[in-house]
Design an enzyme around this catalytic site. Structure first.
Site, PDB file in Angstrom:
ATOM      1  N   TYR A 106      65.957   4.849  22.586  1.00 33.23           N
ATOM      2  CA  TYR A 106      66.591   4.120  21.475  1.00 33.23           C
ATOM      3  C   TYR A 106      67.017   5.022  20.320  1.00 33.23           C
ATOM      4  O   TYR A 106      66.716   6.195  20.296  1.00 33.23           O
ATOM      5  CB  TYR A 106      65.755   2.923  21.023  1.00 33.23           C
ATOM      6  CG  TYR A 106      64.340   3.085  20.550  1.00 33.23           C
ATOM      7  CD1 TYR A 106      63.815   4.274  20.110  1.00 33.23           C
ATOM      8  CD2 TYR A 106      63.499   1.959  20.527  1.00 33.23           C
ATOM      9  CE1 TYR A 106      62.508   4.347  19.650  1.00 33.23           C
ATOM     10  CE2 TYR A 106      62.190   2.027  20.068  1.00 33.23           C
ATOM     11  CZ  TYR A 106      61.707   3.227  19.633  1.00 33.23           C
ATOM     12  OH  TYR A 106      60.419   3.298  19.180  1.00 33.23           O
ATOM     13  N   GLU A 107      67.735   4.466  19.415  1.00 32.08           N
ATOM     14  CA  GLU A 107      68.311   5.190  18.271  1.00 32.08           C
ATOM     15  C   GLU A 107      69.208   6.335  18.739  1.00 32.08           C
ATOM     16  O   GLU A 107      69.226   7.423  18.168  1.00 32.08           O
ATOM     17  CB  GLU A 107      67.174   5.692  17.358  1.00 32.08           C
ATOM     18  CG  GLU A 107      67.577   6.046  15.927  1.00 32.08           C
ATOM     19  CD  GLU A 107      68.307   4.914  15.229  1.00 32.08           C
ATOM     20  OE1 GLU A 107      67.834   3.766  15.296  1.00 32.08           O
ATOM     21  OE2 GLU A 107      69.373   5.184  14.627  1.00 32.08           O
TER      22      GLU A 107
END
Lengths: 596, 596
Positions: free
Chosen positions: A438-439
């Site tokens: 993620y990110e």
């Protein structure tokens, strides 16, 4: 399940003796940030992390977050109470400006504290981490009215924040966002669409949740320039902040995930009943640009999750290795704990050495963000920003890859017990696995690094960093007998690695200039090579600092051993990465057929 | 959840074109093993794996095995039916001697087939894997009566077998086994004690289970020489095999594990009601030695789990990468599946290249076991046994480490979807994580390799292998234009790696001669270096074979690309391992204080 002891000594050492608190405390914004204050905050945070958050880590994993039949999301036992205490401590606003109700402390310190939250309870810490992202977006782009209405309550923790970017067809590629925002007569917008993977997208810990949502206005152009950013509160609020009617945004389901079970990952549906009321942040069409302004902090925070889970896994593995008896001491022949075995020591040293190197890198990057935000001199400010921009993808990708590797090693140290869920070692591996995703996946980080951070300025920011690294190497070598052979050997090893990095950089400039696909092929090993080199620089500085007399002898001796292990056993991987880069030929990965 | 297609083409290629079926089919024992028979069996096994076992993999993970209130262990839905079909196919006895009711086929073929079971459904495949271990022990050490009573029913699959070694205080160190076997007047023994981590320790798929149990007789000496091996059937049986009374062995609990949920991992309690009836296998005091005779096959089988899970994870990741659209094709600028991205291709190639290399290594090792069992010439027989002994720890440790790495990469290719359990990619990571631990942790494999397999014969078996590798390198280089530049480049890369292996071996002989702790420190990187080199040899042979005209062009082109990737991107890690070995100094990991 072992206890967790936040590594306060290492934070203090890095802040005071390696990075130098004075580099950030010298900024006018932080004139009141004394060494004593820093130490007191580290101690206080460590106490909260160890006594309140850490004990909930395993139970939270077992219980998970639940979507109840009444549509409400129930967090795990103890969560609301812990969150209330977290807010009472003022922790949400540690690095937020005092003018907005925050503590106004350096990001450097905030990052050290955040690592403790992540290590003690990653599933819990995601909530303040996401709120911090929303806070940053509103500080930078919110109107005065939005700031006074929402921001102050988010900084106090009274309301939490979420980031609503991803849609089923729009993951890494946000240009594909389809959610719609239709302007209404009162200046607000009617938002509709479905968002997935929304961390703490719903819960009952606070009376309101402030969703930041990417959506398109009806006549917006296709692609990223048509995306705007909206505030969509769970409950509409009056101008003075009283909770009003329920907004038209609902949690449709929670994901069943490999790890971070206690963090509710929601599918949110906007506008099932005519449209959720949303308020435009800044100007239309700039939503993605606004998101990018908070990306450095968010990616730093995720990178720190990798460091944090490594630290937690290390402590647990060390504890097991010190107590589990199996086999005999090779020296005495007597029954002994498994830590006497060289292979177990190697695994533990890999974990510790890489963790401390990644921690140094993350805190150094955090300090650069402080400088970039608060330096007056425009040239120095720009240089700090460029360095932060350069380092953040290294922190994010390298540290989160390490998080997975180290959590996996932690399982291995436990032998069969590591595979049994009750032991708790496996949870770290399950939790750690999300951070490389993620990110911005680690592949995207590598592309960001090679493309935006190195090739775009023709490696100028990198060259400036290498100049600083070479300066440290020269100083170390010229320091005479003071620092000892180990430190000079380390400097030599680092010099070799830096030379290889320069060669690889030249290769990359030559081969990738006009070849996006080649850039993609080389990105991952290049990022890893750079991360090893830069963290090697910080480990060399750590080694020198640890050799000084005023460091406690136990801590100092361990730190020197840890650094030595880094230079002898881990840094040489950079040469392997250099070979991978050198060996990559355009044709090799170029054609989809018949390769796959 | 993607389908699974067993890699039959690769098995055929390795057996026919790289290892050479004639090397084992030339043995008198296998005079009837024709190429057609081999292909037919591979096809039949592939059909069963894909259509029966693979669809149960995900549902088995979700349901898991359960210990019911009535004390019975319930396997997941479909398990019993699949097991019945497995037995009907005669698969349990594929490599067991025809004289005992088996098919009498080469281990080489049995290993290929076993990889398919493991890839299609690792939790299911553990049952026949453990039975095979028990079969081997009874073939080697059981009395005629024991063989006729138990063995034939195990080879048919009518009864399953288990291995009862581990106790809470005796994991890697079996000298600590405490279970007791008291002789009774009728020649049997009364067994009592507790065993943990017993794979398929209880279930209802068959009417009986044959437990092989390590225990001590009352007057046995301490340590490994006091341990004996016993048959303890779940139900006592008459001389003609009729099921009699329930024996005093019971499943106390099932472990709650990270993965392989559908494989019941039991805590078994023996003798709660006066003693479980057990029958001595062979002589008293030789239990551990008997266990060692079956260790090569068992470790080969676990190593294959690493290959298998890599293959499964690769297929699933490839399928996702071919269908998931995100971002644009760098060449055309159009929306494209993620496989067009160089970084995704790199991840997929890492998975495929390492999987195929590890498969080649495991099948080559299997062929050496066939030679060791069936060659007539004592010198050649001993040489094959020495080579198998040398390679088995490489297969076990390297392949299972790859299994974890590749399953983790598989998750990464899926992005956020990889972290969602429904996708199925995360299951592979959870399942893969046990293989580096059981059947001797990978740290123990490394010690076995460096200590028993290299230092004990002063590297003679390794030198013989290196001679063969150098021969291939010379032949490749002298083959002229026939094989092309890529193959000659690969030969050069392999030669560099082999030189480094020889240097590392000399270092190890010099430093570890009388220093057990140093051996432990160097063991893991040395094993990895050796595994890369030996599998590199088989990849070079694969590349040459694939370049020949009679290989189908699609398969051949892909194989050459896969091999090239191995030599350019993966084999260079061997130089990193050599550096780690060179840099290891005795003092570094020697003292527990103040290092930890």
């Amino acid at each position: 399940m072992s206890d967790f002891t936040p590594p306060v000594s290492d934070f203090r050492f890095l802040i005071h003796d390696v990075i130098g608190l004075e580099t950030v405390a010298g900024l006018p914004a932080f004139s009141e940030t004394s060494a004593d204050l820093v130490d007191a905050i580290l101690e206080e945070a460590a106490k909260f992390a160890a006594s309140v958050l850490a004990p909930l880590n395993r139970t939270g994993d077992q219980e998970g977050a639940k979507l109840l039949a009444n549509g409400k999301v129930q967090t795990a036992s103890g969560w609301t109470d812990a969150y209330t205490q977290f807010c009472e401590g003022g922790w949400q606003g540690i690095s937020a400006p005092e003018s907005e109700g925050g503590m106004g402390l350096p990001i450097l310190l905030g990052a050290a504290v955040a690592e403790m939250w992540q290590a003690s309870n990653m599933a819990f810490a995601l909530c303040p981490m996401l709120t911090a992202g929303a806070i940053e977006a509103l500080i930078a782009h919110g109107s005065d009215a939005q700031r006074s209405l929402y921001l102050s309550r988010m900084i106090s923790g009274e309301w939490t924040g979420t980031m609503n970017l991803t849609e089923p067809q729009a993951g890494s590629d946000l240009s594909k966002v389809r959610s719609i925002a239709v302007p209404k007569d009162d200046g607000s917008y009617a938002i509709s669409g479905q968002k997935i993977f929304i961390t703490y997208g719903d819960h009952e810990m606070t009376e309101n949740i402030v969703h930041l949502v990417l959506a398109r206005t009806p006549d917006a152009p296709a692609g990223i320039k048509g995306i705007s950013l909206f505030i969509v509160p769970k409950f509409l609020v009056s101008e003075t902040g009283e909770i009003g009617t329920r907004n038209d945004v609902h949690c449709v389901s929670l994901e069943h995930k490999l790890g971070i079970h206690a963090s509710p990952t929601a599918v949110l549906s906007f506008g099932d009943n005519g449209g959720a009321t949303g308020y435009l942040v800044g100007e239309e069409g700039k939503g993605l640009a606004y998101m990018f302004t908070m990306m450095n902090n968010a990616r730093l925070a995720v990178g720190q999750q990798g460091v944090a889970i490594s630290e937690r896994a290390y402590q647990q593995a060390l504890d097991y290795a010190l107590t589990r008896k199996q086999g005999r001491d090779p020296k005495t022949g007597e029954d002994a704990p498994i830590i006497v075995h060289g292979d177990v020591q190697r695994m533990l040293m890999r974990m510790r050495s890489s963790t401390e190197a990644a921690r140094a890198l993350s805190l150094y990057a955090a300090a650069q963000l402080d400088l970039a935000h608060h330096l007056d001199d425009p040239t120095a400010k720009a240089a700090a920003q460029a360095r932060a921009d350069l380092l953040i993808p290294l922190v994010k990708a390298w540290s989160t890859d390490l998080g997975v590797d180290n959590a996996s090693l932690g399982v291995q140290v436990h032998g069969g017990m590591g595979f049994i869920e009750e032991t708790g070692a496996a949870q770290h591996l399950r939790d750690a696995r999300i951070a490389p995703i993620y990110e911005g996946t680690n592949g995207i980080q590598a592309l960001d690094f090679i493309g935006r951070k190195v090739l775009r300025d023709n490696a100028a920011a990198l060259a400036a960093l290498i100049t600083d690294i070479r300066k440290t190497i020269s100083e170390t070598r010229n320091s005479g007998s003071e620092s000892g052979n180990d430190v000079r050997d380390a400097a030599t090893a680092l010099e070799h690695a830096i030379k290889a990095l320069e060669l690889s950089t030249a290769t990359i400039i030559e081969r990738c200039g006009t070849d996006d696909r080649m850039m993609q092929v080389l990105a991952t090993p290049y990022l890893r090579q750079a991360a090893l080199c830069v963290s090697g620089w910080l480990m060399l500085r750590s080694m020198t600092a640890a050799a000084k007399a005023d460091i406690s002898s136990d801590f100092g001796a361990r730190k020197i051993a840890t650094c030595r292990f880094f230079f002898e056993q881990l840094l040489p991987e950079a040469a392997f990465m250099a070979t991978q880069i050198e060996n990559s030929r355009r044709a090799e990965l170029h054609e989809t057929q018949p390769l796959f």
